[in-house]
Enzyme design. Structure first.
Site, short mmCIF file in Angstrom:
data_model
loop_
_atom_site.label_atom_id
_atom_site.label_comp_id
_atom_site.label_asym_id
_atom_site.label_seq_id
_atom_site.Cartn_x
_atom_site.Cartn_y
_atom_site.Cartn_z
CG ASP A 51 -2.79 7.77 8.51
OD1 ASP A 51 -2.73 8.00 9.85
OD2 ASP A 51 -3.85 7.48 7.91
N GLY A 52 0.97 9.32 6.77
CA GLY A 52 2.56 9.05 6.24
C GLY A 52 3.36 9.86 7.13
NE ARG A 149 8.44 -17.67 -11.79
CZ ARG A 149 9.72 -16.90 -12.03
NH1 ARG A 149 9.73 -15.96 -12.48
NH2 ARG A 149 10.79 -17.80 -11.86
CG ASP A 151 3.13 -7.77 -10.22
OD1 ASP A 151 3.68 -8.26 -11.21
OD2 ASP A 151 2.08 -6.85 -10.50
CB THR A 162 -7.11 -0.16 7.65
OG1 THR A 162 -5.91 0.44 8.64
CG2 THR A 162 -8.03 -0.88 8.41
CB ALA A 163 -2.27 0.73 4.85
CG ASN A 165 -3.91 -6.63 4.41
OD1 ASN A 165 -3.41 -7.64 4.05
ND2 ASN A 165 -4.96 -6.26 5.18
CE LYS A 166 -11.13 -1.83 3.61
NZ LYS A 166 -11.57 -1.33 2.26
P1 NAD Z 1 0.11 7.95 0.60
O1 NAD Z 1 0.46 9.29 0.77
O2 NAD Z 1 0.18 7.65 -0.75
O3 NAD Z 1 -0.85 7.42 1.59
C1 NAD Z 1 -1.83 6.38 1.11
C2 NAD Z 1 -3.01 6.47 2.12
O4 NAD Z 1 -2.83 5.46 3.12
C3 NAD Z 1 -3.29 7.81 2.75
O5 NAD Z 1 -4.62 8.15 2.74
C4 NAD Z 1 -3.07 7.33 4.27
O6 NAD Z 1 -3.81 8.07 5.18
C5 NAD Z 1 -3.49 5.92 4.28
N1 NAD Z 1 -2.82 5.06 5.42
C6 NAD Z 1 -1.72 5.11 5.68
N2 NAD Z 1 -1.62 4.10 6.41
C7 NAD Z 1 -2.83 3.50 6.80
C8 NAD Z 1 -3.31 2.54 7.83
N3 NAD Z 1 -2.64 2.06 8.70
N4 NAD Z 1 -4.70 2.53 7.73
C9 NAD Z 1 -5.45 3.09 6.94
N5 NAD Z 1 -5.05 4.14 5.84
C10 NAD Z 1 -3.57 4.35 5.79
O7 NAD Z 1 1.44 7.43 1.24
P2 NAD Z 1 1.86 7.52 2.57
O8 NAD Z 1 1.10 8.46 3.32
O9 NAD Z 1 3.40 7.48 2.47
O10 NAD Z 1 1.50 6.02 3.19
C11 NAD Z 1 2.24 4.84 3.14
C12 NAD Z 1 1.36 3.75 3.21
O11 NAD Z 1 0.75 3.86 1.86
C13 NAD Z 1 2.04 2.37 3.28
O12 NAD Z 1 2.55 2.15 4.40
C14 NAD Z 1 1.10 1.64 2.52
O13 NAD Z 1 0.27 0.99 3.31
C15 NAD Z 1 0.18 2.55 1.53
N6 NAD Z 1 0.33 2.17 0.19
C16 NAD Z 1 -0.89 1.79 -0.25
C17 NAD Z 1 -0.75 1.31 -1.51
C18 NAD Z 1 -2.22 0.84 -2.23
O14 NAD Z 1 -3.19 0.67 -1.51
N7 NAD Z 1 -2.07 0.26 -3.28
C19 NAD Z 1 0.31 1.32 -2.38
C20 NAD Z 1 1.33 1.64 -1.77
C21 NAD Z 1 1.55 2.14 -0.53
#
Ligand code: NAD
Length: 265
Positions: A51-52, A149, A151, A162-163, A165-166
């Site tokens: 996905d990244g 106020r 993080d 699902t990323a 946000n979830k």
């Molecule tokens: P990464 O390699 O750390 O990937 C994070 C995970 O997020 C991977 O398993 C990827 O498959 C999954 N992912 C990405 N987009 C998704 C989606 N739309 N729905 C469900 N899962 C999804 O980082 P990356 O690959 O560079 O991905 C960046 C994404 O990681 C950002 O857009 C953000 O959404 C997510 N992220 C999550 C957190 C967290 O959950 N605490 C923190 C920072 C970033």
């Protein structure tokens, strides 16, 4: 050869990946696809990776809305990757039959201080870049809504729900709903500071404005999907659903609900 068959491959070259990519090139030639080196000439952009990589492919090719994006994973099933390098037969089946369809994904437009505009497919995140909290005034359609106020805040698209946000306990949103969701990252809620304290799902025609309170900690990190922007100071961030959408090719039998079920249940 028609214009519809010009393909640009986006991937991080590696020795491990190369033989599989060569198989893909051979398959492409068999079905009259022309591989191009310049993404602006392509009408199909295929990302190879997770996905990244898909998020990067869209960003590096400027969120084109006049071509089709395809996500091909290299072993790990993802939300944006419907095809797999390990299953060439399925890719070939997709080329021959009607098991694939075009889906349109909403994107958000983010403008910082009226100058720099960028797009996000998953989310825009605004986070304190130091241990201290930072503060934002939140306006929705010119209405002062709250002062946050904490993080930071995340504004996600339906497919981004699902990323990040979830993880913040935001709602999972069906991508057929065109809107954006505002979720908090560790808000302070006490007698001095008060926020909604719940994810807020906004209709697609809303205008969201975040005004960074200039109290010393006024240079948050702004993230566009998986990339941090190089903006040092910012005052005002305008966020809205973009008029353009990203078109992707996907398997009919791998719907959003299939992916949610496979990944989380
Ligand atoms: P990464 O390699 O750390 O990937 C994070 C995970 O997020 C991977 O398993 C990827 O498959 C999954 N992912 C990405 N987009 C998704 C989606 N739309 N729905 C469900 N899962 C999804 O980082 P990356 O690959 O560079 O991905 C960046 C994404 O990681 C950002 O857009 C953000 O959404 C997510 N992220 C999550 C957190 C967290 O959950 N605490 C923190 C920072 C970033």
């Amino acid at each position: 050869m028609t214009d519809r068959r010009k393909v640009y491959l986006y991937y991080k070259p590696s020795e491990e990946l190369e033989p599989k990519i060569e198989q893909l090139r051979t398959l492409g030639r068999k079905y009259d696809f022309e591989l191009v080196k310049d993404y602006t000439e392509a009408n199909i952009i295929a990302s190879i990776g997770g996905d990244g990589t898909f998020l990067q492919a869209i960003r590096k090719t400027n969120f084109r809305d006049d071509c089709l994006y395809v996500g091909i994973n290299d072993g790990h099933l993802g939300f944006y990757t419907d095809f797999s390098l390990d299953d060439m037969d399925r890719i070939e089946e997709g080329l021959q039959s009607d098991i694939i369809e075009v889906l349109r994904y909403p994107v958000i437009d983010v403008t910082v201080d009226g100058l720099k505009t960028f797009q996000c497919l998953n989310e825009c995140s605004i986070r304190s870049n130091v241990i201290k909290t930072f503060a934002l005034d939140v306006y929705i359609d010119d209405l002062y809504f709250e002062t946050f106020r904490g993080d930071g805040m995340v504004i996600s698209t339906p497919t981004g729900s699902t990323a990040y946000n979830k993880s913040l306990k935001g709602a999972v949103v069906d991508p057929r709903l065109k809107g954006m969701q505002l979720t908090e990252i560790a808000s302070l809620n006490n007698n001095e500071y008060r926020t909604l304290g719940a994810p807020l799902l906004l209709n697609g025609d809303r205008n969201l404005v975040l005004k960074v309170i200039q109290d010393g900690n006024d240079h948050p990190i702004i993230g566009a999907d998986n990339e941090a922007l190089s903006i040092r100071h910012c005052h005002e961030i305008h966020i809205k659903l973009a008029s353009k959408q990203i078109k992707t090719l996907k398997m009919k039998d791998n719907s959003f609900l299939h992916k949610v079920k496979r990944s989380f249940l």
